[in-house]
Design a protein around this motif. Structure first.
Motif, PDB file in Angstrom:
ATOM      1  N   UNK B 160      -7.890 -19.146 -30.717  1.00 41.88           N
ATOM      2  CA  UNK B 160      -8.024 -20.522 -30.279  1.00 41.88           C
ATOM      3  C   UNK B 160      -8.035 -20.547 -28.765  1.00 41.88           C
ATOM      4  N   UNK B 161      -8.116 -21.722 -28.218  1.00 39.67           N
ATOM      5  CA  UNK B 161      -8.085 -21.912 -26.776  1.00 39.67           C
ATOM      6  C   UNK B 161      -6.857 -21.239 -26.186  1.00 39.67           C
ATOM      7  N   UNK B 162      -5.696 -21.532 -26.773  1.00 44.59           N
ATOM      8  CA  UNK B 162      -4.453 -20.986 -26.230  1.00 44.59           C
ATOM      9  C   UNK B 162      -4.455 -19.468 -26.298  1.00 44.59           C
ATOM     10  N   UNK B 163      -4.871 -18.938 -27.456  1.00 41.48           N
ATOM     11  CA  UNK B 163      -4.873 -17.493 -27.620  1.00 41.48           C
ATOM     12  C   UNK B 163      -5.811 -16.820 -26.650  1.00 41.48           C
ATOM     13  N   UNK B 164      -7.024 -17.359 -26.523  1.00 40.35           N
ATOM     14  CA  UNK B 164      -7.997 -16.749 -25.624  1.00 40.35           C
ATOM     15  C   UNK B 164      -7.503 -16.834 -24.186  1.00 40.35           C
ATOM     16  N   UNK B 165      -6.914 -17.964 -23.821  1.00 39.68           N
ATOM     17  CA  UNK B 165      -6.411 -18.091 -22.448  1.00 39.68           C
ATOM     18  C   UNK B 165      -5.332 -17.059 -22.172  1.00 39.68           C
ATOM     19  N   UNK B 166      -4.421 -16.901 -23.126  1.00 37.62           N
ATOM     20  CA  UNK B 166      -3.371 -15.889 -22.939  1.00 37.62           C
ATOM     21  C   UNK B 166      -3.973 -14.503 -22.746  1.00 37.62           C
ATOM     22  N   UNK B 167      -5.019 -14.230 -23.527  1.00 38.17           N
ATOM     23  CA  UNK B 167      -5.658 -12.924 -23.425  1.00 38.17           C
ATOM     24  C   UNK B 167      -6.345 -12.764 -22.080  1.00 38.17           C
ATOM     25  N   UNK B 168      -7.045 -13.808 -21.648  1.00 41.26           N
ATOM     26  CA  UNK B 168      -7.742 -13.738 -20.367  1.00 41.26           C
ATOM     27  C   UNK B 168      -6.753 -13.524 -19.224  1.00 41.26           C
ATOM     28  N   UNK B 169      -5.571 -14.144 -19.334  1.00 38.44           N
ATOM     29  CA  UNK B 169      -4.591 -14.031 -18.253  1.00 38.44           C
ATOM     30  C   UNK B 169      -4.291 -12.578 -17.946  1.00 38.44           C
ATOM     31  N   UNK B 170      -4.448 -11.725 -18.972  1.00 38.14           N
ATOM     32  CA  UNK B 170      -4.093 -10.321 -18.807  1.00 38.14           C
ATOM     33  C   UNK B 170      -4.892  -9.656 -17.698  1.00 38.14           C
ATOM     34  N   UNK B 171      -6.144 -10.062 -17.524  1.00 35.93           N
ATOM     35  CA  UNK B 171      -6.875  -9.465 -16.411  1.00 35.93           C
ATOM     36  C   UNK B 171      -7.037 -10.428 -15.241  1.00 35.93           C
ATOM     37  N   UNK B 172      -6.590 -11.652 -15.384  1.00 34.94           N
ATOM     38  CA  UNK B 172      -6.697 -12.595 -14.283  1.00 34.94           C
ATOM     39  C   UNK B 172      -5.580 -12.391 -13.274  1.00 34.94           C
ATOM     40  N   UNK B 173      -4.340 -12.376 -13.738  1.00 28.27           N
ATOM     41  CA  UNK B 173      -3.290 -12.331 -12.734  1.00 28.27           C
ATOM     42  C   UNK B 173      -3.210 -10.989 -11.999  1.00 28.27           C
ATOM     43  N   UNK B 174      -3.603  -9.848 -12.624  1.00 32.23           N
ATOM     44  CA  UNK B 174      -3.659  -8.633 -11.802  1.00 32.23           C
ATOM     45  C   UNK B 174      -4.633  -8.755 -10.651  1.00 32.23           C
TER      46      UNK B 174
END
Lengths: 290, 296, 376
Positions: B160-174
């Motif tokens: 879902x939106x939340x799940x995908x966002x959490x996953x994307x965060x993994x390469x965003x904040x680095x």
């Protein structure tokens, strides 16, 4: 009270120095949160991959994954393509960067715009663009004279185009790596010195410039490698037997082997980044999303 | 070709020295053949209909077709959320190892991890998150067995939106960490000491001095994060396969897909995507150049 | 200087690419082909070998043991097989043909294996061919003029990961139980995938519909979706194994192949719904735009030879020539014993299939409104 003041001052100074050395609670909180976020998915993958046999920990998933002929075939393919992409990238970027520093600083802006363009155009758009242009027979522009059949009709042609596609994807990182390296070595002075000693251009580039760029070249090469092996978008559009599409497909049918391969690719990336860290002394680079 | 003296490059007598530009011609040739022309071709095709005649109809669809509009909105939302979230989280992480004063060893560990995480995107990342937050994932199981919280019955869903966002965060904040750490380093200690000497509190220092100086860098990197997320395809596809119709997945479905299959519409969507990416990237570049004023 | 480097690089890149593709199509020693005919077959084999490659599409290796069939074909004739999108659905296969009409490259399929209803509807895209064993294919399962021909069949079943969901549903109505909230998934997009369309059709029989009326199936899935039990994901064995879709509606042969490949981890139950066995036939066809027409014909000859049919049997599918094989006693006893019992299965006729397909594909969005898409 007055005679205690210096002690308080000393205590305060000690506390703040200690704080400087160990950091405050706030920093630790964020750091640990960050570590947790990084590590948990990796640990979960590892944990899952070790439980292929019921109720015991075993490396069965890894054994099965690596024994699969599909794995070997696609992994080798992607590796070979990665090596070629690295070579093409270096051959494009090193002379260009060198030339710009030496003779043509005006071109610098343009080249940087081009590398930015490679970031702006998403991989999926680029993939379809390549198919649109090279999926049709190559003609002399504005005529209907056909030079060759569509490049994508043959495996050789498809490999060629996809290598070019990978090179474009890796271009921003490769260029930034090499350019940073060129900046730290004084290209002009080295070249002038070499020329005054009578060196030819080949000698200059091969025996003077390149060895000094070892760190940058390695850095760019490893980043390109990570990009090519992890590339799914263009590879699946062009239907080449690359590693990441294979990994995705594996996930459709198996549960443990994909987890094993995912963890293995994490280790591979970690090794690559670690090498880059050591070699460049801390100038890490990020690839961004694919 | 070999010359004994390097000429001054600002050669006003010869403004367009063609021979010099020949040196960078292979690069330009490559760029034209494999980057510029394919993209241009796609953009041109967006303006053609099935008979090859010029039309604005495809682009009009971008605004009229509700599926497409909602796709763009969804992509923009995910990108904005992960850019903001990743940006803030990454900023605090970068802060913790620079100004926050954590030991040096922790900093190099963080930088290495960030480099790894930002390169880990795509298929393996999707699998990793399924193993973590999927229905039988590790965290799901821990939350259920140890804390008695079943996130799935509570309505959470990784696809879902939340799940995908959490996953994307993994390469965003680095990515944020890697860019902000040097910027935070450049924040001169003297400024802080000067502010303290003049009686400023920590809050005042940050509010009036540090943040304004850092803001172009922070905002600029967030623009980069936005572009990063907006153009991502592999991670989303591997995770949700298409159950979340973000714009990259819709694009693929239109051009090469199954039920939909309207290539011209897909090309129009590509044009829209490129424009949004370009705006975001230009924002990043402009803000970066502004930040360099103080953060040399 | 740079030009000189580029001059040498360009051919280098080409050469290495050629080496790469040569590695892919390395000549394997060819065993003498088992010719079931005289010189006709030999000529076909020679022509196919001259073409050298076969482009197949949508053939997962664990679907009816296509993995075994492809390997045997490769070993027998030494052809290279180019596998396009193994997880595509029947609709995707048809699109692949139409989208690649002028393309003779590796994206254009030579042959397709699609659902029964996709055969007659897309006749114009196929090239007719009658294999040497044509007469042993039941008349109801082939087009009289040879455009398409049935290959194998199975019945609709539930595949349940009992580690995650110990309560095994016995029939369609059980799936509406709240215990299955967010756990039930189809194996394809009901707008394009034959397997998913027939799943909806099958559910009609258990819910007051009939072979002539598939609307009940749409109503059932609408209920399933509203109850929150239907997951909008295309399920596959990977997802079942991971526990993401613990209840998968799929063909019995897929479920049984999954049981084999999981090897006890996780534990899986395969259930054929009590309310009836719903049979589904798939058909083979050669693309009219096939880049390698002779390789395509040779592939068909292999699939419809005893060897090919037995490979499918190993994958728990009932091959279309099963009656003939059993009559001639060529089926090994252990293989015959493993096959699921499909006696009494109902098979829709051509006309029934067409009207049901139309109904389901056109009305899925409005009736059920759940967007089924692929997942990890």
């Amino acid at each position: 009270m007055n005679e205690n003041l210096p002690y308080f001052a000393a205590l305060k100074a000690f506390a703040s120095r200690a704080r400087d050395r160990v950091g405050d609670l706030w920093s630790w909180f964020w750091y640990l949160l960050g570590v947790l976020y990084f590590v948990l998915p990796l640990y979960a993958t590892l944990d899952f991959s070790l439980h292929m046999q019921r109720d015991t920990i075993s490396l069965l998933a890894y054994q099965k994954a690596f024994a699969d002929p599909g794995f070997l075939k696609t992994f080798v393919y992607s590796n070979i393509l990665a090596v070629i992409t690295i070579l093409v990238g270096l051959l494009l970027v090193v002379p260009t960067s060198y030339w710009i520093r030496l003779r043509l600083p005006e071109a610098r802006r343009v080249v940087e715009y081009i590398t930015t363009l490679a970031i702006v155009i998403p991989a999926i758009v680029m993939g379809f663009g390549l198919v649109a242009v090279y999926g049709a027979p190559i003609k002399i522009p504005f005529t209907s004279v056909q030079l060759t059949d569509s490049l994508l009709n043959s495996p050789v042609g498809t490999n060629f185009i996809i290598i070019m596609g990978y090179t474009v994807l890796a271009l921003p990182l490769m260029y930034r790596s090499i350019d940073t390296g060129m900046r730290t070595i004084d290209v002009r002075t080295l070249t002038e010195a070499a020329q005054s000693l009578g060196a030819s251009w080949t000698t200059i580039i091969v025996r003077i410039i390149l060895p000094n760029l070892r760190a940058s070249i390695l850095s760019g090469a490893l980043l390109t490698f990570a990009i090519v092996v992890g590339e799914v978008t263009i590879s699946s559009i062009m239907n080449v037997p690359a590693f990441s599409p294979y990994l995705w497909l594996l996930g459709q049918h198996k549960a443990y082997e994909p987890a094993a391969l995912s963890f293995a690719s994490f280790l591979l990336i970690w090794a690559s980044m670690g090498i880059i860290q050591i070699v460049t002394g801390g100038r890490a680079q990020a690839a961004g999303a694919h | 070709m070999a010359q004994t003296a390097l000429p001054a490059s600002r050669n006003s007598a010869n403004p367009l020295n063609l021979k010099k530009w020949l040196g960078v011609s292979p690069f330009f040739l490559f760029a034209i053949l494999f980057l510029i022309w394919p993209s241009a071709r796609l953009m041109i095709d967006a303006f053609l209909d099935t008979q090859g005649r010029f039309t604005f109809a495809n682009l009009a669809q971008l605004f009229q077709n509700p599926t497409i509009v909602s796709s763009y909105l969804l992509s923009i939302q995910i990108s904005a959320v992960t850019a903001l979230g990743g940006g803030i989280f990454g900023f605090f992480l970068a802060y913790s190892v620079t100004i926050g004063g954590l030991p040096k060893a922790l900093r190099s560990m963080l930088v290495t991890f960030s480099a790894v995480a930002s390169n880990f995107a795509g298929v393996p990342l999707a699998f990793a998150f399924v193993a973590t937050l999927g229905r039988t994932g590790l965290i799901t199981a821990i939350l259920k067995n140890v804390f008695g919280v079943n996130i799935y019955t509570a309505g959470f869903n990784l696809y879902s939106f939340a799940g995908l966002s959490l996953t994307y965060m993994y390469f965003q904040f680095p990515l944020m960490v890697l860019i902000m750490a040097p910027a935070l380093d450049a924040l001169k200690r003297e400024w802080r000491e000067a502010a303290e000497n003049l009686g400023a509190t920590v809050f005042q220092y940050w509010w009036h001095i540090a943040l304004p100086i850092l803001m172009p860098s922070i905002l600029g990197t967030m623009f980069l994060l936005f572009a990063n997320s907006f153009g991502a395809y592999a991670t989303a596809y591997a995770l949700t396969g298409g159950s979340l119709p973000i714009i990259t997945i819709q694009l693929r479905a239109q051009i090469s897909g199954d039920v939909l299959h309207n290539p011209s519409l897909g090309y129009a969507m590509a044009v829209g995507m490129i424009i949004i990416m370009a705006v975001s990237t230009i924002g990043y570049i402009w803000l970066q150049s502004r930040s360099e004023r103080w953060l040399k | 200087m740079t030009k000189k480097i580029l001059f040498y690089v360009f051919p280098l890149v080409l050469i290495v690419s050629m080496i790469l593709s040569a590695c892919g199509s390395a000549a394997t020693p060819t065993a003498a082909p088992a010719a079931s005919g005289g010189t006709g077959m030999d000529a076909l084999v020679a022509a196919a070998k001259a073409e050298g490659t076969l482009n197949v599409i949508a053939l997962p290796h664990d679907w009816c043991n296509y993995g075994g069939a492809l390997d045997e074909f490769k070993t027998k004739y030494g052809l290279t097989i180019n596998e396009i999108t193994p997880d595509a659905g029947s609709g995707d296969e048809i699109t692949a043909i139409t989208a690649n009409k002028d393309n003779k490259g590796p994206q254009a399929p030579d042959v397709v294996d699609v659902g029964y209803s996709f055969g007659e509807a897309n006749k114009a895209l196929f090239a007719p061919y009658k294999v040497s064993t044509w007469d042993t294919i039941p008349a109801s399962a082939k087009s009289a003029d040879g455009y398409w021909y049935g290959d194998y069949y199975g019945v609709m079943a539930f595949m349940v990961n009992t580690d995650v969901q110990p309560k095994v549903p016995q029939d369609w109505s059980d799936l509406l139980d709240p215990a299955y909230k967010g756990q039930v998934a189809l194996s394809g997009d009901p707008r394009t995938s034959n397997q998913a369309i027939l799943a909806v059709y099958a559910s009609a029989l258990a819910n007051g519909g009939s072979l002539d009326n598939a609307q009940a199936g749409l109503d059932y899935f609408s209920k399933l979706n509203k109850a929150g039990n239907l997951v909008p994901l295309i399920s596959n064995n990977g997802l079942v194994a991971k526990g993401e879709t613990p209840v998968r509606i799929t063909w019995d042969y897929n479920a049984l192949a999954g049981v084999d490949s999981f090897n006890g981890n996780p534990k899986v139950s395969v259930v054929i719904p009590k309310s009836g066995r719903f049979g589904g036939v798939y058909v083979q066809a050669i693309s009219a735009y096939a880049p390698h027409p002779n390789a395509a014909k040779l592939w068909m000859e292999y699939l419809y030879s005893d060897a090919g049919q037995l490979q499918w049997m190993k994958g728990y599918c009932h091959p279309i020539r099963e009656a003939d094989l059993r009559a001639r006693n060529v089926v090994p006893a252990d293989l015959a014993a493993k096959l699921p019992d499909v006696s009494g299965a109902v098979f829709p006729t051509d006309a029934q299939m067409k009207s049901a397909s139309d109904l389901i594909t056109k009305n899925w969005d409005s009736a059920v409104g759940s967007d089924i898409k692929a997942a990890p």
